[in-house]
Design an enzyme around this catalytic site. Structure first.
Site, PDB file in Angstrom:
ATOM      1  N   ASP A  26       1.048  -0.905  -0.026  1.00  0.00           N
ATOM      2  CA  ASP A  26      -0.084  -0.176   0.132  1.00  0.00           C
ATOM      3  C   ASP A  26       0.899   1.213  -0.057  1.00  0.00           C
ATOM      4  O   ASP A  26       1.811   1.386   0.746  1.00  0.00           O
ATOM      5  CB  ASP A  26      -0.786   0.074   1.139  1.00  0.00           C
ATOM      6  CG  ASP A  26      -2.373   0.899   0.988  1.00  0.00           C
ATOM      7  OD1 ASP A  26      -3.273   0.534   1.200  1.00  0.00           O
ATOM      8  OD2 ASP A  26      -1.827   2.232   0.904  1.00  0.00           O
ATOM      9  N   ASN A  27       0.552   2.342  -1.086  1.00  0.00           N
ATOM     10  CA  ASN A  27       1.421   3.511  -0.906  1.00  0.00           C
ATOM     11  C   ASN A  27       1.079   4.472  -0.057  1.00  0.00           C
ATOM     12  O   ASN A  27       1.617   5.508   0.355  1.00  0.00           O
ATOM     13  CB  ASN A  27       1.329   4.030  -2.337  1.00  0.00           C
ATOM     14  CG  ASN A  27       0.235   4.447  -2.608  1.00  0.00           C
ATOM     15  OD1 ASN A  27      -0.915   4.429  -1.871  1.00  0.00           O
ATOM     16  ND2 ASN A  27       0.012   4.980  -4.039  1.00  0.00           N
ATOM     17  N   ASN A  73      -7.381   4.643  -7.244  1.00  0.00           N
ATOM     18  CA  ASN A  73      -8.393   5.819  -6.871  1.00  0.00           C
ATOM     19  C   ASN A  73      -9.843   5.435  -7.263  1.00  0.00           C
ATOM     20  O   ASN A  73     -10.302   4.547  -8.213  1.00  0.00           O
ATOM     21  CB  ASN A  73      -7.741   6.940  -7.709  1.00  0.00           C
ATOM     22  CG  ASN A  73      -6.594   7.466  -7.414  1.00  0.00           C
ATOM     23  OD1 ASN A  73      -5.572   7.576  -8.221  1.00  0.00           O
ATOM     24  ND2 ASN A  73      -6.267   7.740  -6.116  1.00  0.00           N
ATOM     25  N   SER A  74     -10.689   5.828  -6.468  1.00  0.00           N
ATOM     26  CA  SER A  74     -12.217   5.693  -6.272  1.00  0.00           C
ATOM     27  C   SER A  74     -13.025   6.498  -6.148  1.00  0.00           C
ATOM     28  O   SER A  74     -14.455   6.304  -5.920  1.00  0.00           O
ATOM     29  CB  SER A  74     -11.981   4.302  -5.216  1.00  0.00           C
ATOM     30  OG  SER A  74     -11.923   4.864  -3.996  1.00  0.00           O
ATOM     31  N   TYR A  89     -13.685   7.435 -13.687  1.00  0.00           N
ATOM     32  CA  TYR A  89     -13.286   6.039 -12.657  1.00  0.00           C
ATOM     33  C   TYR A  89     -14.166   4.746 -12.997  1.00  0.00           C
ATOM     34  O   TYR A  89     -13.195   3.886 -13.123  1.00  0.00           O
ATOM     35  CB  TYR A  89     -13.956   6.491 -11.338  1.00  0.00           C
ATOM     36  CG  TYR A  89     -14.476   5.315 -10.353  1.00  0.00           C
ATOM     37  CD1 TYR A  89     -13.025   4.521  -9.691  1.00  0.00           C
ATOM     38  CD2 TYR A  89     -15.463   4.794  -9.811  1.00  0.00           C
ATOM     39  CE1 TYR A  89     -13.169   3.755  -8.948  1.00  0.00           C
ATOM     40  CE2 TYR A  89     -15.370   3.957  -8.721  1.00  0.00           C
ATOM     41  CZ  TYR A  89     -14.446   3.287  -8.358  1.00  0.00           C
ATOM     42  OH  TYR A  89     -14.447   2.228  -7.401  1.00  0.00           O
ATOM     43  N   PHE A 123     -21.668  -2.462  -4.958  1.00  0.00           N
ATOM     44  CA  PHE A 123     -22.383  -1.176  -4.965  1.00  0.00           C
ATOM     45  C   PHE A 123     -22.026  -0.272  -3.926  1.00  0.00           C
ATOM     46  O   PHE A 123     -20.862  -0.151  -3.782  1.00  0.00           O
ATOM     47  CB  PHE A 123     -23.883  -1.819  -5.053  1.00  0.00           C
ATOM     48  CG  PHE A 123     -24.180  -2.277  -6.561  1.00  0.00           C
ATOM     49  CD1 PHE A 123     -23.597  -3.224  -7.190  1.00  0.00           C
ATOM     50  CD2 PHE A 123     -25.125  -1.697  -7.236  1.00  0.00           C
ATOM     51  CE1 PHE A 123     -23.829  -3.558  -8.546  1.00  0.00           C
ATOM     52  CE2 PHE A 123     -25.497  -2.011  -8.449  1.00  0.00           C
ATOM     53  CZ  PHE A 123     -24.796  -3.058  -9.191  1.00  0.00           C
ATOM     54  N   PHE A 135     -28.102  15.774  -2.113  1.00  0.00           N
ATOM     55  CA  PHE A 135     -27.920  15.943  -3.303  1.00  0.00           C
ATOM     56  C   PHE A 135     -29.030  15.812  -4.397  1.00  0.00           C
ATOM     57  O   PHE A 135     -28.928  14.911  -5.142  1.00  0.00           O
ATOM     58  CB  PHE A 135     -26.713  15.603  -3.885  1.00  0.00           C
ATOM     59  CG  PHE A 135     -25.292  15.817  -3.076  1.00  0.00           C
ATOM     60  CD1 PHE A 135     -25.175  17.266  -2.508  1.00  0.00           C
ATOM     61  CD2 PHE A 135     -24.226  14.940  -2.900  1.00  0.00           C
ATOM     62  CE1 PHE A 135     -24.032  17.386  -1.643  1.00  0.00           C
ATOM     63  CE2 PHE A 135     -23.222  15.262  -2.170  1.00  0.00           C
ATOM     64  CZ  PHE A 135     -23.241  16.528  -1.719  1.00  0.00           C
ATOM     65  N   GLY A 144     -23.270  13.352 -12.263  1.00  0.00           N
ATOM     66  CA  GLY A 144     -23.001  11.969 -12.815  1.00  0.00           C
ATOM     67  C   GLY A 144     -23.589  11.095 -11.785  1.00  0.00           C
ATOM     68  O   GLY A 144     -23.330   9.845 -11.849  1.00  0.00           O
TER      69      GLY A 144
HETATM   70  N1  UFG Z   1     -25.207  12.039  -1.178  1.00  0.00           N
HETATM   71  C1  UFG Z   1     -25.702  13.052  -0.693  1.00  0.00           C
HETATM   72  N2  UFG Z   1     -25.183  13.964   0.132  1.00  0.00           N
HETATM   73  C2  UFG Z   1     -23.978  13.724   0.656  1.00  0.00           C
HETATM   74  C3  UFG Z   1     -23.238  12.727   0.078  1.00  0.00           C
HETATM   75  C4  UFG Z   1     -23.928  11.849  -0.771  1.00  0.00           C
HETATM   76  O1  UFG Z   1     -27.063  13.299  -0.989  1.00  0.00           O
HETATM   77  O2  UFG Z   1     -23.216  14.630   1.440  1.00  0.00           O
HETATM   78  C5  UFG Z   1     -25.856  11.107  -2.017  1.00  0.00           C
HETATM   79  C6  UFG Z   1     -25.357  11.053  -3.310  1.00  0.00           C
HETATM   80  O3  UFG Z   1     -25.494  11.975  -4.135  1.00  0.00           O
HETATM   81  C7  UFG Z   1     -25.731   9.571  -3.970  1.00  0.00           C
HETATM   82  C8  UFG Z   1     -25.776   8.792  -2.398  1.00  0.00           C
HETATM   83  O4  UFG Z   1     -25.857   9.703  -1.551  1.00  0.00           O
HETATM   84  O5  UFG Z   1     -26.825   9.847  -4.319  1.00  0.00           O
HETATM   85  C9  UFG Z   1     -24.632   7.878  -2.192  1.00  0.00           C
HETATM   86  O6  UFG Z   1     -23.309   8.671  -2.266  1.00  0.00           O
HETATM   87  P1  UFG Z   1     -22.104   8.019  -2.047  1.00  0.00           P
HETATM   88  O7  UFG Z   1     -20.930   8.990  -2.311  1.00  0.00           O
HETATM   89  O8  UFG Z   1     -22.125   7.461  -0.687  1.00  0.00           O
HETATM   90  O9  UFG Z   1     -21.929   6.795  -2.950  1.00  0.00           O
HETATM   91  P2  UFG Z   1     -22.057   6.725  -4.681  1.00  0.00           P
HETATM   92  O10 UFG Z   1     -23.324   6.022  -5.083  1.00  0.00           O
HETATM   93  O11 UFG Z   1     -21.846   7.926  -5.440  1.00  0.00           O
HETATM   94  O12 UFG Z   1     -20.639   5.969  -4.979  1.00  0.00           O
HETATM   95  C10 UFG Z   1     -20.400   4.597  -4.674  1.00  0.00           C
HETATM   96  C11 UFG Z   1     -19.117   4.283  -4.538  1.00  0.00           C
HETATM   97  C12 UFG Z   1     -18.286   4.589  -5.808  1.00  0.00           C
HETATM   98  C13 UFG Z   1     -18.791   3.936  -6.979  1.00  0.00           C
HETATM   99  C14 UFG Z   1     -20.185   4.323  -7.093  1.00  0.00           C
HETATM  100  C15 UFG Z   1     -21.065   3.398  -8.202  1.00  0.00           C
HETATM  101  O13 UFG Z   1     -18.714   5.043  -3.299  1.00  0.00           O
HETATM  102  O14 UFG Z   1     -17.013   4.017  -5.719  1.00  0.00           O
HETATM  103  O15 UFG Z   1     -21.018   4.017  -5.864  1.00  0.00           O
HETATM  104  O16 UFG Z   1     -21.904   4.414  -8.981  1.00  0.00           O
HETATM  105  F1  UFG Z   1     -18.292   4.178  -8.071  1.00  0.00           F
END
Ligand code: UFG
Length: 328
Positions: free
Chosen positions: A30-31, A74-75, A139, A167, A206, A282
């Site tokens: 791990d870096n 990176n994710s 990503y 997921f 959001f 997105g």
């Molecule tokens: N959200 C909010 N407020 C916040 C943070 C998130 O409303 O402060 C919402 C986002 O818009 C989203 C949901 O909560 O609708 C979940 O958001 P996360 O950021 O927790 O997770 P994501 O669904 O965006 O991302 C996850 C993984 C990614 C992966 C993605 C697949 O963390 O690595 O699912 O689309 F790529």
């Protein structure tokens, strides 16, 4: 010896814990770019190094590595849009160097951390593995390229793989000794829990104008320990001669952002202040996995079926470590 690339990160550290609990010798590369040294299990062989560094891979593989579990990448969706070249370099080039080292050292099995982001805006939910993969950000695009690289490398060099498309990963080890610590934090559940911890005023939602029952985005949450279990089963499957496979990992149940905040209020016993914000670029409206294939092929049985239980394990970790690993 099993090599866990990215074993100091959130999911990787839970994986290493599970491997060692099963008595399997484990090495971590791990870096520490986003991982934490404190999260590395003391019984694991640890090398601070990068998957793009051939000499680091030579060094760690000399410990007699037979299998690789690959989390080092990176994710973050948003960051990937800002820095696509960084994502191609770290993720895609990183996979190239790793596979090259596996060929060189005769390592024939890899379990790979893929993502629901490879599907982009899904054509239907629940999503099955054969549905179109059309990423909407770098990503997801890099993770898809990494999956494809493994496919072609298997053809040429015989390295078999299981690619696990997760997921929304959440929760923490039940005893509160391992958990999630990103900086900056962008994920919903840890951010929501910062409100009752007194570290944030409120949680922003959001967008509440999506085509869903309450207007907020729907996601499928899977517990990090269930995910680690699936990787272990994938390793056993490959060791038993199983064919390369791509498998979804989720719960088949969707929860809206509002439902997650409500569940967190129940778990913490506190009111969580919320405010509607604009949509985040997105974000697909719904992402829900059909994980029947993983259940059938691997015999995977998630232990956590209830989102409140998942949030309760996260709450336990965050209460014990409000500042994450810095609190240890
Ligand atoms: N959200 C909010 N407020 C916040 C943070 C998130 O409303 O402060 C919402 C986002 O818009 C989203 C949901 O909560 O609708 C979940 O958001 P996360 O950021 O927790 O997770 P994501 O669904 O965006 O991302 C996850 C993984 C990614 C992966 C993605 C697949 O963390 O690595 O699912 O689309 F790529």
């Amino acid at each position: 010896m099993i090599l866990v690339c990215g074993g100091a990160g959130y999911i990787g550290s839970h994986m290493v814990h599970e491997l060692l609990r099963q008595g399997l010798p484990t090495a971590v590369l791990d870096n520490l770019q986003s991982g934490h040294k404190e999260a590395v299990h003391p019984k694991a062989v640890f090398l601070e190094g990068d998957v793009r560094d051939e000499s680091a891979l030579d060094q760690i593989m000399a410990h007699g590595v037979t299998d690789v579990i690959h989390f080092a990448a990176n994710s973050l969706v948003g960051e990937s849009v800002e820095k696509p070249l960084q994502y191609y370099n770290n993720n895609v080039h990183g996979m190239e160097v790793l596979l090259k080292a596996m060929v060189k050292h005769g390592v024939g099995r890899i379990v790979f951390s893929s993502t629901a982001a490879v599907y982009g805006e899904p054509s239907r939910v629940p999503i099955v593995e054969d549905d179109p993969a059309a990423p909407t950000n770098p990503y997801g695009e890099t993770k898809l390229a990494m999956e494809k690289m493994m496919k072609w490398v298997e053809g040429a060099h015989g390295i078999r793989y299981v690619s696990l498309r997760y997921f929304n990963v959440a929760g923490a080890l039940a005893d509160g000794s391992l958990g999630e610590d990103h900086s900056p934090e962008t994920h919903l559940i840890p951010l929501v829990l910062k409100v009752p911890l007194g570290l944030r005023e409120q949680i922003g939602i959001f967008g509440d104008d999506y085509d869903t029952p309450d207007g907020t985005c729907i996601r499928d949450y899977v517990h990090v320990s269930d995910l680690a279990q699936a990787h272990l089963l994938a390793l056993e499957y490959l060791r038993g001669g199983g064919a390369s496979s791509i498998l979804n990992l989720g719960s088949a149940k969707g929860f809206s952002v509002k439902a997650i905040i409500d569940a967190a209020e129940k778990v913490t016993g506190q009111t969580i202040k919320r405010e509607i914000k604009p949509r985040r670029a997105g974000d697909p409206a719904r992402l829900v996995a059909d994980s029947a294939r993983a259940k059938k092929i691997l015999g995977w049985k998630p232990a956590y079926e209830n989102v409140e239980e998942i949030i309760a394990t996260a709450w336990n970790w965050h209460r014990l470590h409000p500042e994450g690993w810095a609190d240890r």
